[in-house]
Design a protein around this motif. Structure first.
Motif, short mmCIF file in Angstrom:
data_model
loop_
_atom_site.label_atom_id
_atom_site.label_comp_id
_atom_site.label_asym_id
_atom_site.label_seq_id
_atom_site.Cartn_x
_atom_site.Cartn_y
_atom_site.Cartn_z
N GLY A 116 -19.52 -21.51 14.83
CA GLY A 116 -19.89 -23.08 14.22
C GLY A 116 -19.09 -22.83 13.07
O GLY A 116 -17.70 -23.39 13.58
N ARG A 117 -18.98 -24.27 11.96
CA ARG A 117 -18.37 -24.76 11.55
C ARG A 117 -18.50 -24.15 10.40
O ARG A 117 -19.12 -24.04 9.40
N GLU A 118 -16.96 -24.43 9.49
CA GLU A 118 -16.52 -23.62 8.16
C GLU A 118 -17.20 -25.06 7.53
O GLU A 118 -17.72 -26.15 7.05
N GLY A 119 -18.39 -24.05 6.05
CA GLY A 119 -19.14 -24.84 5.92
C GLY A 119 -20.77 -24.78 6.29
O GLY A 119 -21.26 -25.33 5.44
N ALA A 120 -20.58 -24.40 7.20
CA ALA A 120 -22.48 -25.27 7.66
C ALA A 120 -22.99 -23.95 8.54
O ALA A 120 -22.33 -22.78 9.12
N PRO A 121 -24.07 -23.47 8.28
CA PRO A 121 -24.74 -22.35 9.18
C PRO A 121 -24.39 -22.35 11.04
O PRO A 121 -23.53 -23.27 11.34
N GLY A 122 -24.56 -21.10 11.68
CA GLY A 122 -23.36 -21.02 12.41
C GLY A 122 -24.85 -19.46 13.68
O GLY A 122 -26.21 -19.88 12.96
N LEU A 123 -23.97 -19.46 14.57
CA LEU A 123 -25.06 -18.66 15.57
C LEU A 123 -24.38 -17.73 15.89
O LEU A 123 -23.07 -17.67 16.24
N GLY A 124 -25.30 -15.98 16.00
CA GLY A 124 -24.46 -15.26 15.62
C GLY A 124 -24.59 -13.76 16.84
O GLY A 124 -26.38 -14.44 17.43
N PHE A 125 -23.75 -13.42 17.87
CA PHE A 125 -24.49 -12.61 18.61
C PHE A 125 -24.17 -11.56 18.28
O PHE A 125 -23.16 -11.04 18.42
#
Length: 131
Positions: free
Chosen positions: A52-61
């Protein structure tokens, strides 16, 4: 539908942080999505990777020891959710994702509007020109 405001001083703030996918190899799946979406790694451990990018939602695995691939469209081990990616050119985007390690199942419900592909761990995702 209840329209009562539930955001008062005693209500804790809840933020959407990430969607996390179960998989057998978090590093492999993170590499696939990181390259596909140009997302950097925010955290990497043996059993979990977050893109992801700091401050934005991401994708986890997240590593699951006895992970079973979804068998879409066969309902034996159905998918639970899937991602939709907006693209300008279905053919070009499909070719790129296949080069990154996706596979294309024979079943394509509406191939002129969207393409269903499977990531390296078997999770279905769609490419669409509708978004």
């Amino acid at each position: 539908m209840n329209t009562t405001d539930t955001n008062d001083a005693s209500t804790p703030a809840i933020r959407y942080v990430a969607v996390t996918f179960d998989c057998p190899d978090p590093a492999e799946l993170a590499r696939f999505y990181g390259e596909a979406l140009d997302l950097p790694t925010l955290y990497s451990g043996e059993d979990f990777v977050l893109l992801g990018r700091e401050g934005a939602p991401g994708l986890g695995f997240s590593r699951i020891a006895d992970y079973r691939r979804p068998t879409w469209p066969d309902p034996a081990h159905e998918k639970r959710a899937h991602l939709e990616f907006g693209v300008d050119d279905l053919d070009a985007a499909t070719t790129r994702m296949l080069k990154l390690g996706a596979t294309e199942p024979d079943t394509q419900p509406s191939p002129d509007r969207w393409r269903v592909l499977l990531d390296p761990s078997g999770h279905p995702f769609c490419l669409t020109t509708l978004a």
